[in-house]
Design an enzyme around this catalytic site. Structure first.
Site, PDB file in Angstrom:
ATOM      1  N   SER A 290       0.822  -1.206   0.000  1.00  0.00           N
ATOM      2  CA  SER A 290       0.000   0.000   0.000  1.00  0.00           C
ATOM      3  C   SER A 290       0.857   1.257   0.000  1.00  0.00           C
ATOM      4  O   SER A 290       1.824   1.373   0.748  1.00  0.00           O
ATOM      5  CB  SER A 290      -0.900   0.021   1.233  1.00  0.00           C
ATOM      6  OG  SER A 290      -1.464   1.315   1.375  1.00  0.00           O
ATOM      7  N   GLU A 343     -10.189   5.092  -7.857  1.00  0.00           N
ATOM      8  CA  GLU A 343     -10.426   5.676  -6.532  1.00  0.00           C
ATOM      9  C   GLU A 343     -10.348   7.188  -6.683  1.00  0.00           C
ATOM     10  O   GLU A 343      -9.271   7.726  -6.911  1.00  0.00           O
ATOM     11  CB  GLU A 343      -9.342   5.223  -5.531  1.00  0.00           C
ATOM     12  CG  GLU A 343      -9.446   3.779  -5.106  1.00  0.00           C
ATOM     13  CD  GLU A 343      -8.437   3.427  -4.008  1.00  0.00           C
ATOM     14  OE1 GLU A 343      -7.706   4.319  -3.543  1.00  0.00           O
ATOM     15  OE2 GLU A 343      -8.390   2.246  -3.625  1.00  0.00           O
TER      16      GLU A 343
HETATM   17 ZN    ZN Z   1      -5.802   5.582  -0.296  1.00  0.00          ZN
END
Ligand code: ZN
Length: 375
Positions: A290, A343
């Protein structure tokens, strides 16, 4: 009688001295000429070691004709020097590496010409070229390696990708350099150094110990909860951006920022229990993969709208975030590259220069990295 013997002795000694003198004189002349030759070669850019070897192999005249050549110098310094490859050494561009001459010899033996050897050496490390030189001769070097970012160690992958995808050479090179021919999470590259242009994704992993430089707390003036943290430079830029947006009537807020390896592992665990494996695979990145662990990724929302993508704040971000060094990281148009569903809220600090370039060229960070940063 004794006088005569003395005289004879004297004249004998004189003779020896004379001969010795001549020998010494010859030696001196030879030495001077030798030193002069060495100096000529040194002035041309050859080392003492190379110059000695050049003189002993009687190649001075030829070397002088060639002039300065770092590769030729290296060849004469090396134990691997081969007389029959003299011309090639003089025409092949120099590259660092202890196996340079050995690699050139092998590549010549495999049937590559000087131009092809120049291409091979320019697109890989010493180690890459050593591995490559052991293979049988390949074709289509020029087609792939007219692109400076093409890597010699990826040759087979380029060919395979091009055959399977029917894409052109440039696309094949870029896509393979982005590891899109590899399965997600499989044999990822380990990212160790923090930098504003670092790339972390499903092919590039951080260790559990990785912590970004200069982690600072984000004031609740800008964040939706206490104790959100991020890299100092990125946080200051985000705050500036939020202030600028506010002046134009947009109320932005940071909802998520730095997440440690452990934080991400806990998120995976929670969602796994709630929704199962397939949900995780689709929507949650495994720990280490991430971008939030870099301290440079921020999830941004609008204080006035629950659905960010439909808000005017989102539109403001789309046209302004690059001015503050941020990029919209996971756009719909990048899904094939990032492997992540669009996103609207996730922004990444990369600095103004890269942000501007990516904005102007509508380019993902992956592609920018493959074209401009990755060597
Ligand atoms: Zn994020």
């Amino acid at each position: 009688m004794s006088m005569k013997r003395k005289f004879k002795l004297k004249s004998g000694a004189l003779k020896v001295l004379k001969i010795l003198g001549v020998i010494i004189a010859i030696c001196l002349v030879v030495l001077i000429v030798y030193r002069m030759n060495i100096n000529t070669l040194k002035e041309l850019g050859y080392s003492e070691k190379a110059a000695n070897k050049i003189l002993f192999s009687s190649k001075k005249a030829e070397v002088v004709l060639v002039g300065k050549s770092k590769t030729l110098n290296k060849a004469f310094e090396s134990e691997e020097y081969k007389e029959k490859n003299f011309t090639s050494y003089s025409k092949i561009k120099y590259h660092k590496g202890q196996n340079l001459i050995k690699n050139i010899n092998t590549l010549i033996k495999k049937g590559y010409n000087n131009e092809e050897i120049n291409i091979i050496l320019a697109h890989g490390t010493d180690k890459d070229v050593t591995t490559f030189s052991k293979k049988n001769k390949v074709r289509y070097l020029e087609e792939f390696y007219s692109y400076p970012f093409a890597k010699i160690r990826n040759y087979e992958r380029y060919v395979k990708y091009m055959n399977e995808s029917r894409e052109d050479e440039e696309t094949s090179v870029i896509y393979v350099n982005m590891d899109l021919d590899k399965e997600n999470y499989k044999n990822p590259i380990k990212v160790k150094e923090f930098s504003y242009d670092m790339l972390v994704n499903k092919h590039r992993v951080l260790s559990s110990k990785f912590i970004p430089d200069q982690l600072v707390k984000i004031s609740t003036k800008y964040a939706s909860e206490k104790n959100l943290k991020g890299n100092k430079v990125a946080v200051l830029s985000a705050e500036k951006m939020i202030d600028a947006a506010k002046k134009e009537g947009q109320n932005l807020i940071i909802n998520s920022a730095y997440r440690s390896y452990k934080d991400q592992a806990e998120i995976v665990d929670t969602y796994q229990k709630l929704y199962g494996d397939s949900y995780i695979e689709k929507y949650v990145l495994r720990p280490g993969f991430s971008e939030h662990q870099t301290g440079l990724g921020f999830d941004i929302g609008s204080k006035d709208s629950k659905i960010f993508i439909e808000s005017s704040a989102y539109k403001w971000m789309e046209s302004n975030c690059h001015k503050f060094g941020f990029i919209h990281r996971f756009k719909t148009t990048y899904e094939d590259i990032t492997g992540i569903k669009s996103e609207a809220w996730h922004y990444r600090y990369v600095g103004k220069k890269i942000a501007k370039y990516c904005y102007n060229n509508d380019m993902s960070l992956e592609e920018y990295y493959a074209r401009k940063i990755d060597k």
